[in-house]
Write a protein that holds these residues in place. Structure first.
Motif, PDB file in Angstrom:
ATOM      1  N   GLU A   1      -8.477   7.027  -5.052  1.00 44.11           N
ATOM      2  CA  GLU A   1      -9.679   6.820  -4.245  1.00 44.11           C
ATOM      3  C   GLU A   1      -9.364   6.416  -2.808  1.00 44.11           C
ATOM      4  O   GLU A   1     -10.207   6.578  -1.927  1.00 44.11           O
ATOM      5  CB  GLU A   1     -10.550   5.750  -4.902  1.00 44.11           C
ATOM      6  CG  GLU A   1     -11.106   6.188  -6.259  1.00 44.11           C
ATOM      7  CD  GLU A   1     -11.940   5.105  -6.933  1.00 44.11           C
ATOM      8  OE1 GLU A   1     -12.032   3.996  -6.362  1.00 44.11           O
ATOM      9  OE2 GLU A   1     -12.490   5.371  -8.013  1.00 44.11           O
ATOM     10  N   GLY A   2      -8.141   5.894  -2.569  1.00 43.77           N
ATOM     11  CA  GLY A   2      -7.821   5.420  -1.230  1.00 43.77           C
ATOM     12  C   GLY A   2      -6.845   6.274  -0.459  1.00 43.77           C
ATOM     13  O   GLY A   2      -6.512   5.937   0.681  1.00 43.77           O
ATOM     14  N   SER A   3      -6.388   7.395  -1.037  1.00 36.72           N
ATOM     15  CA  SER A   3      -5.389   8.236  -0.367  1.00 36.72           C
ATOM     16  C   SER A   3      -6.057   9.383   0.378  1.00 36.72           C
ATOM     17  O   SER A   3      -7.116   9.867  -0.029  1.00 36.72           O
ATOM     18  CB  SER A   3      -4.408   8.815  -1.389  1.00 36.72           C
ATOM     19  OG  SER A   3      -3.680   7.800  -2.031  1.00 36.72           O
TER      20      SER A   3
ATOM     21  N   ARG B   1       3.401   3.072  -5.437  1.00 36.82           N
ATOM     22  CA  ARG B   1       2.267   2.823  -6.336  1.00 36.82           C
ATOM     23  C   ARG B   1       2.146   3.929  -7.375  1.00 36.82           C
ATOM     24  O   ARG B   1       1.840   3.674  -8.538  1.00 36.82           O
ATOM     25  CB  ARG B   1       0.980   2.710  -5.520  1.00 36.82           C
ATOM     26  CG  ARG B   1       0.915   1.450  -4.659  1.00 36.82           C
ATOM     27  CD  ARG B   1      -0.120   1.568  -3.569  1.00 36.82           C
ATOM     28  NE  ARG B   1      -1.480   1.569  -4.096  1.00 36.82           N
ATOM     29  CZ  ARG B   1      -2.540   1.958  -3.395  1.00 36.82           C
ATOM     30  NH1 ARG B   1      -2.381   2.397  -2.147  1.00 36.82           N
ATOM     31  NH2 ARG B   1      -3.739   1.917  -3.923  1.00 36.82           N
TER      32      ARG B   1
ATOM     33  N   VAL C   1      -5.430   1.368 -13.278  1.00 37.47           N
ATOM     34  CA  VAL C   1      -5.849   0.612 -12.095  1.00 37.47           C
ATOM     35  C   VAL C   1      -5.074   1.070 -10.864  1.00 37.47           C
ATOM     36  O   VAL C   1      -5.644   1.303  -9.789  1.00 37.47           O
ATOM     37  CB  VAL C   1      -5.670  -0.900 -12.333  1.00 37.47           C
ATOM     38  CG1 VAL C   1      -5.909  -1.678 -11.045  1.00 37.47           C
ATOM     39  CG2 VAL C   1      -6.611  -1.391 -13.432  1.00 37.47           C
ATOM     40  N   LEU C   2      -3.761   1.228 -11.014  1.00 36.87           N
ATOM     41  CA  LEU C   2      -2.937   1.670  -9.888  1.00 36.87           C
ATOM     42  C   LEU C   2      -3.330   3.065  -9.436  1.00 36.87           C
ATOM     43  O   LEU C   2      -3.500   3.326  -8.238  1.00 36.87           O
ATOM     44  CB  LEU C   2      -1.461   1.633 -10.279  1.00 36.87           C
ATOM     45  CG  LEU C   2      -0.791   0.255 -10.288  1.00 36.87           C
ATOM     46  CD1 LEU C   2       0.543   0.321 -11.013  1.00 36.87           C
ATOM     47  CD2 LEU C   2      -0.586  -0.254  -8.865  1.00 36.87           C
ATOM     48  N   TRP C   3      -3.462   3.982 -10.389  1.00 29.92           N
ATOM     49  CA  TRP C   3      -3.739   5.376 -10.037  1.00 29.92           C
ATOM     50  C   TRP C   3      -5.168   5.572  -9.545  1.00 29.92           C
ATOM     51  O   TRP C   3      -5.409   6.395  -8.665  1.00 29.92           O
ATOM     52  CB  TRP C   3      -3.431   6.269 -11.237  1.00 29.92           C
ATOM     53  CG  TRP C   3      -1.964   6.533 -11.378  1.00 29.92           C
ATOM     54  CD1 TRP C   3      -0.967   6.019 -10.611  1.00 29.92           C
ATOM     55  CD2 TRP C   3      -1.336   7.382 -12.327  1.00 29.92           C
ATOM     56  NE1 TRP C   3       0.256   6.483 -11.033  1.00 29.92           N
ATOM     57  CE2 TRP C   3       0.055   7.331 -12.084  1.00 29.92           C
ATOM     58  CE3 TRP C   3      -1.811   8.170 -13.375  1.00 29.92           C
ATOM     59  CZ2 TRP C   3       0.978   8.054 -12.841  1.00 29.92           C
ATOM     60  CZ3 TRP C   3      -0.894   8.894 -14.130  1.00 29.92           C
ATOM     61  CH2 TRP C   3       0.481   8.840 -13.869  1.00 29.92           C
ATOM     62  N   ARG C   4      -6.107   4.832 -10.105  1.00 31.12           N
ATOM     63  CA  ARG C   4      -7.486   4.960  -9.618  1.00 31.12           C
ATOM     64  C   ARG C   4      -7.581   4.534  -8.161  1.00 31.12           C
ATOM     65  O   ARG C   4      -8.166   5.238  -7.328  1.00 31.12           O
ATOM     66  CB  ARG C   4      -8.415   4.099 -10.469  1.00 31.12           C
ATOM     67  CG  ARG C   4      -9.883   4.122 -10.020  1.00 31.12           C
ATOM     68  CD  ARG C   4     -10.633   2.931 -10.556  1.00 31.12           C
ATOM     69  NE  ARG C   4     -10.041   1.679 -10.109  1.00 31.12           N
ATOM     70  CZ  ARG C   4     -10.261   0.496 -10.667  1.00 31.12           C
ATOM     71  NH1 ARG C   4     -11.052   0.392 -11.721  1.00 31.12           N
ATOM     72  NH2 ARG C   4      -9.689  -0.603 -10.191  1.00 31.12           N
ATOM     73  N   ASP C   5      -6.999   3.363  -7.843  1.00 28.91           N
ATOM     74  CA  ASP C   5      -7.059   2.883  -6.464  1.00 28.91           C
ATOM     75  C   ASP C   5      -6.322   3.824  -5.521  1.00 28.91           C
ATOM     76  O   ASP C   5      -6.756   4.049  -4.379  1.00 28.91           O
ATOM     77  CB  ASP C   5      -6.471   1.473  -6.373  1.00 28.91           C
ATOM     78  CG  ASP C   5      -7.303   0.444  -7.134  1.00 28.91           C
ATOM     79  OD1 ASP C   5      -8.454   0.766  -7.491  1.00 28.91           O
ATOM     80  OD2 ASP C   5      -6.807  -0.661  -7.390  1.00 28.91           O
ATOM     81  N   LEU C   6      -5.190   4.376  -5.995  1.00 26.97           N
ATOM     82  CA  LEU C   6      -4.430   5.294  -5.159  1.00 26.97           C
ATOM     83  C   LEU C   6      -5.204   6.588  -4.939  1.00 26.97           C
ATOM     84  O   LEU C   6      -5.243   7.122  -3.827  1.00 26.97           O
ATOM     85  CB  LEU C   6      -3.085   5.590  -5.824  1.00 26.97           C
ATOM     86  CG  LEU C   6      -2.076   6.416  -5.023  1.00 26.97           C
ATOM     87  CD1 LEU C   6      -1.731   5.732  -3.714  1.00 26.97           C
ATOM     88  CD2 LEU C   6      -0.809   6.651  -5.853  1.00 26.97           C
TER      89      LEU C   6
ATOM     90  N   TYR D   1     -14.451   7.215 -16.687  1.00 29.89           N
ATOM     91  CA  TYR D   1     -14.166   7.331 -15.257  1.00 29.89           C
ATOM     92  C   TYR D   1     -14.404   8.762 -14.804  1.00 29.89           C
ATOM     93  O   TYR D   1     -13.935   9.718 -15.440  1.00 29.89           O
ATOM     94  CB  TYR D   1     -12.718   6.937 -14.970  1.00 29.89           C
ATOM     95  CG  TYR D   1     -12.322   7.058 -13.524  1.00 29.89           C
ATOM     96  CD1 TYR D   1     -12.884   6.231 -12.559  1.00 29.89           C
ATOM     97  CD2 TYR D   1     -11.394   8.013 -13.114  1.00 29.89           C
ATOM     98  CE1 TYR D   1     -12.528   6.337 -11.223  1.00 29.89           C
ATOM     99  CE2 TYR D   1     -11.026   8.121 -11.776  1.00 29.89           C
ATOM    100  CZ  TYR D   1     -11.600   7.282 -10.838  1.00 29.89           C
ATOM    101  OH  TYR D   1     -11.253   7.396  -9.520  1.00 29.89           O
TER     102      TYR D   1
ATOM    103  N   GLN E   1       0.810  -1.218   0.000  1.00 26.53           N
ATOM    104  CA  GLN E   1       0.000   0.000   0.000  1.00 26.53           C
ATOM    105  C   GLN E   1       0.844   1.269   0.000  1.00 26.53           C
ATOM    106  O   GLN E   1       0.290   2.366   0.143  1.00 26.53           O
ATOM    107  CB  GLN E   1      -0.923   0.002   1.224  1.00 26.53           C
ATOM    108  CG  GLN E   1      -1.907  -1.152   1.264  1.00 26.53           C
ATOM    109  CD  GLN E   1      -2.766  -1.204   0.009  1.00 26.53           C
ATOM    110  OE1 GLN E   1      -3.319  -0.195  -0.414  1.00 26.53           O
ATOM    111  NE2 GLN E   1      -2.876  -2.377  -0.593  1.00 26.53           N
TER     112      GLN E   1
END
Length: 405
Positions: free
Chosen positions: A279-281, A254, A272-277, A306, A249
């Motif tokens: 939305e989760g940062s 990332r 995928v990496l940047w979207r999750d980062l 998106y 994480q």
């Protein structure tokens, strides 16, 4: 190539035939209509002759002429509705056919200009193989540094340069001084000497051995990337892999892993990496300005619709987004700006650790905002009054920023 043009030519010919047939459809109505009109005109003439010879009475002749005239008017109306003779005869039809030829020729010319004549098919498997080959054969760190544009010279205060000279000398005399090398890496980066910075950071990791953290490896990767002008070389990728193995994480790793995939043409994996980062940062994460600026572009390239969270909320100003969208120095400046703004707000309202105060003061020094760095140093002294250890940590950053003796 030849097969492409044969197929394209056949399609053009089919389109031309269809259009010409449409133009000529009116002429299919024209011939019978003209014949009917001629018959009716002959009938009118015949009625006049019969009337003159006295074969029919005047009332009958009038009735017949009225009926024939009605048929002439009806035929003329139907002919016009069907696009009859007056619309397709002569130069009008010729001009329309000429327009069709011009339209088809213009389509070919437009494709020649905007398309890719002769470009081979690129199925997904071929594109993936191409990206994999690019990944294997891309330049290493040394080659990337040789090709990278030289960063602009950093204007530093003479006092800071004197401190740096002393720090380099001290670190050279203390081969086991981990903290000194951390400080050296940070401030060499501040001066724009990223090669010296990543050399010092690599020594930190060597000294720590198995105790090196994910953030240590991610920090080394970041310095390698800065030195290469924003390019993720294999050496930087190796450090990112180590960081993610220790902490999947880790945000810094990332982010740069996504940047690497974007550079390799793998927008699908970068997204995928940047979207999750994204939305989760937390909102104050230093990579957030860059992600907000570039996630739309990466989503488009990945073929994904998106909408980022908070898309309707006012974000960074246009200048910050423009800087964030760049690579190398621009990327770095955007990340530092985001870090400074968010970290300053948080420390001012909720406080933080000595390391966070040191980070903020050091970042302000990098940006040349000495007055703000001095204000933060004063605030930190008030927050940690009497705590010598904490003040020593923050004071080292304040000295590096040139706001403390």
């Amino acid at each position: 190539m030849m097969m492409f043009w044969l197929v394209a030519g056949a399609l053009l010919l089919a389109a031309a035939v269809a259009l010409v047939l449409g133009v000529r459809r009116g002429r299919a109505v024209e011939a019978p209509a003209l014949q009917d009109l001629q018959v009716y005109r002959d009938q009118l003439a015949e009625i006049e002759r019969d009337l003159a010879r006295g074969v029919i009475a005047t009332e009958e002749a009038t009735r017949l002429k009225t009926e024939v005239s009605r048929r002439i008017l009806e035929t003329d109306r139907l002919t016009r509705q069907a696009g009859g003779a007056g619309e397709t005869r002569g130069p009008g039809g010729t001009l329309l056919i000429g327009f069709i030829v011009l339209l088809l020729a213009g389509s070919v010319a437009l494709y020649w200009h905007l398309g890719a004549p002769g470009y081979p098919d690129m199925p997904l498997t071929a594109r993936l193989a191409q990206a994999e080959e690019l990944h294997r054969s891309r330049p290493d760190q040394a080659a990337a540094e040789a090709d990278a544009p030289r960063p602009p010279a950093v204007q530093a205060e003479p006092e800071f340069l004197d401190l740096m000279a002393k720090l380099r000398a001290t670190v050279a005399q203390r081969p086991q001084d981990i903290q000194g090398r951390r400080l050296l890496a940070q401030n060499e980066a501040r001066l724009g000497d990223f090669k010296a910075a990543y050399t010092a950071q690599r020594q930190v990791i060597d000294l720590l051995g198995d105790k090196a953290t994910a953030e240590d490896h991610a920090g080394l990767a970041e310095l390698l990337i800065f030195a290469a002008g924003g390019y993720v070389a294999p050496e930087a990728e190796a450090e990112l892999s180590k960081a993610l193995a220790l902490d999947p994480q880790n945000g810094t790793a990332r982010y740069y892993a996504g940047l690497m995939f974007a550079q390799l043409g793998r927008a699908d994996r970068a997204f995928v990496l940047w979207r999750d980062l994204l939305e989760g940062s937390p909102a104050d994460a230093p990579w957030m300005p860059v992600l907000r600026a570039r996630i739309g572009e990466i989503a488009d390239k990945a073929g994904v619709r998106y909408t980022p969270p908070g898309a309707g909320v006012k974000g960074p100003d246009a200048a910050a987004l423009q800087a964030a969208a760049g690579m190398g120095a621009g990327d770095r400046a955007a990340m530092i700006e985001g870090m400074v703004q968010q970290l300053s707000d948080r420390l001012g309202s909720a406080g933080g650790s000595p390391e966070e105060w040191a980070q903020l003061i050091n970042a302000l020094g990098v940006l040349g905002r000495k007055d703000e760095a001095a204000e933060q140093w004063a605030a930190a002294q008030a927050a940690y009054a009497g705590q010598d250890g904490a003040l020593a940590t923050i004071g080292a950053a304040a000295q590096a920023a040139g706001v403390a003796p």
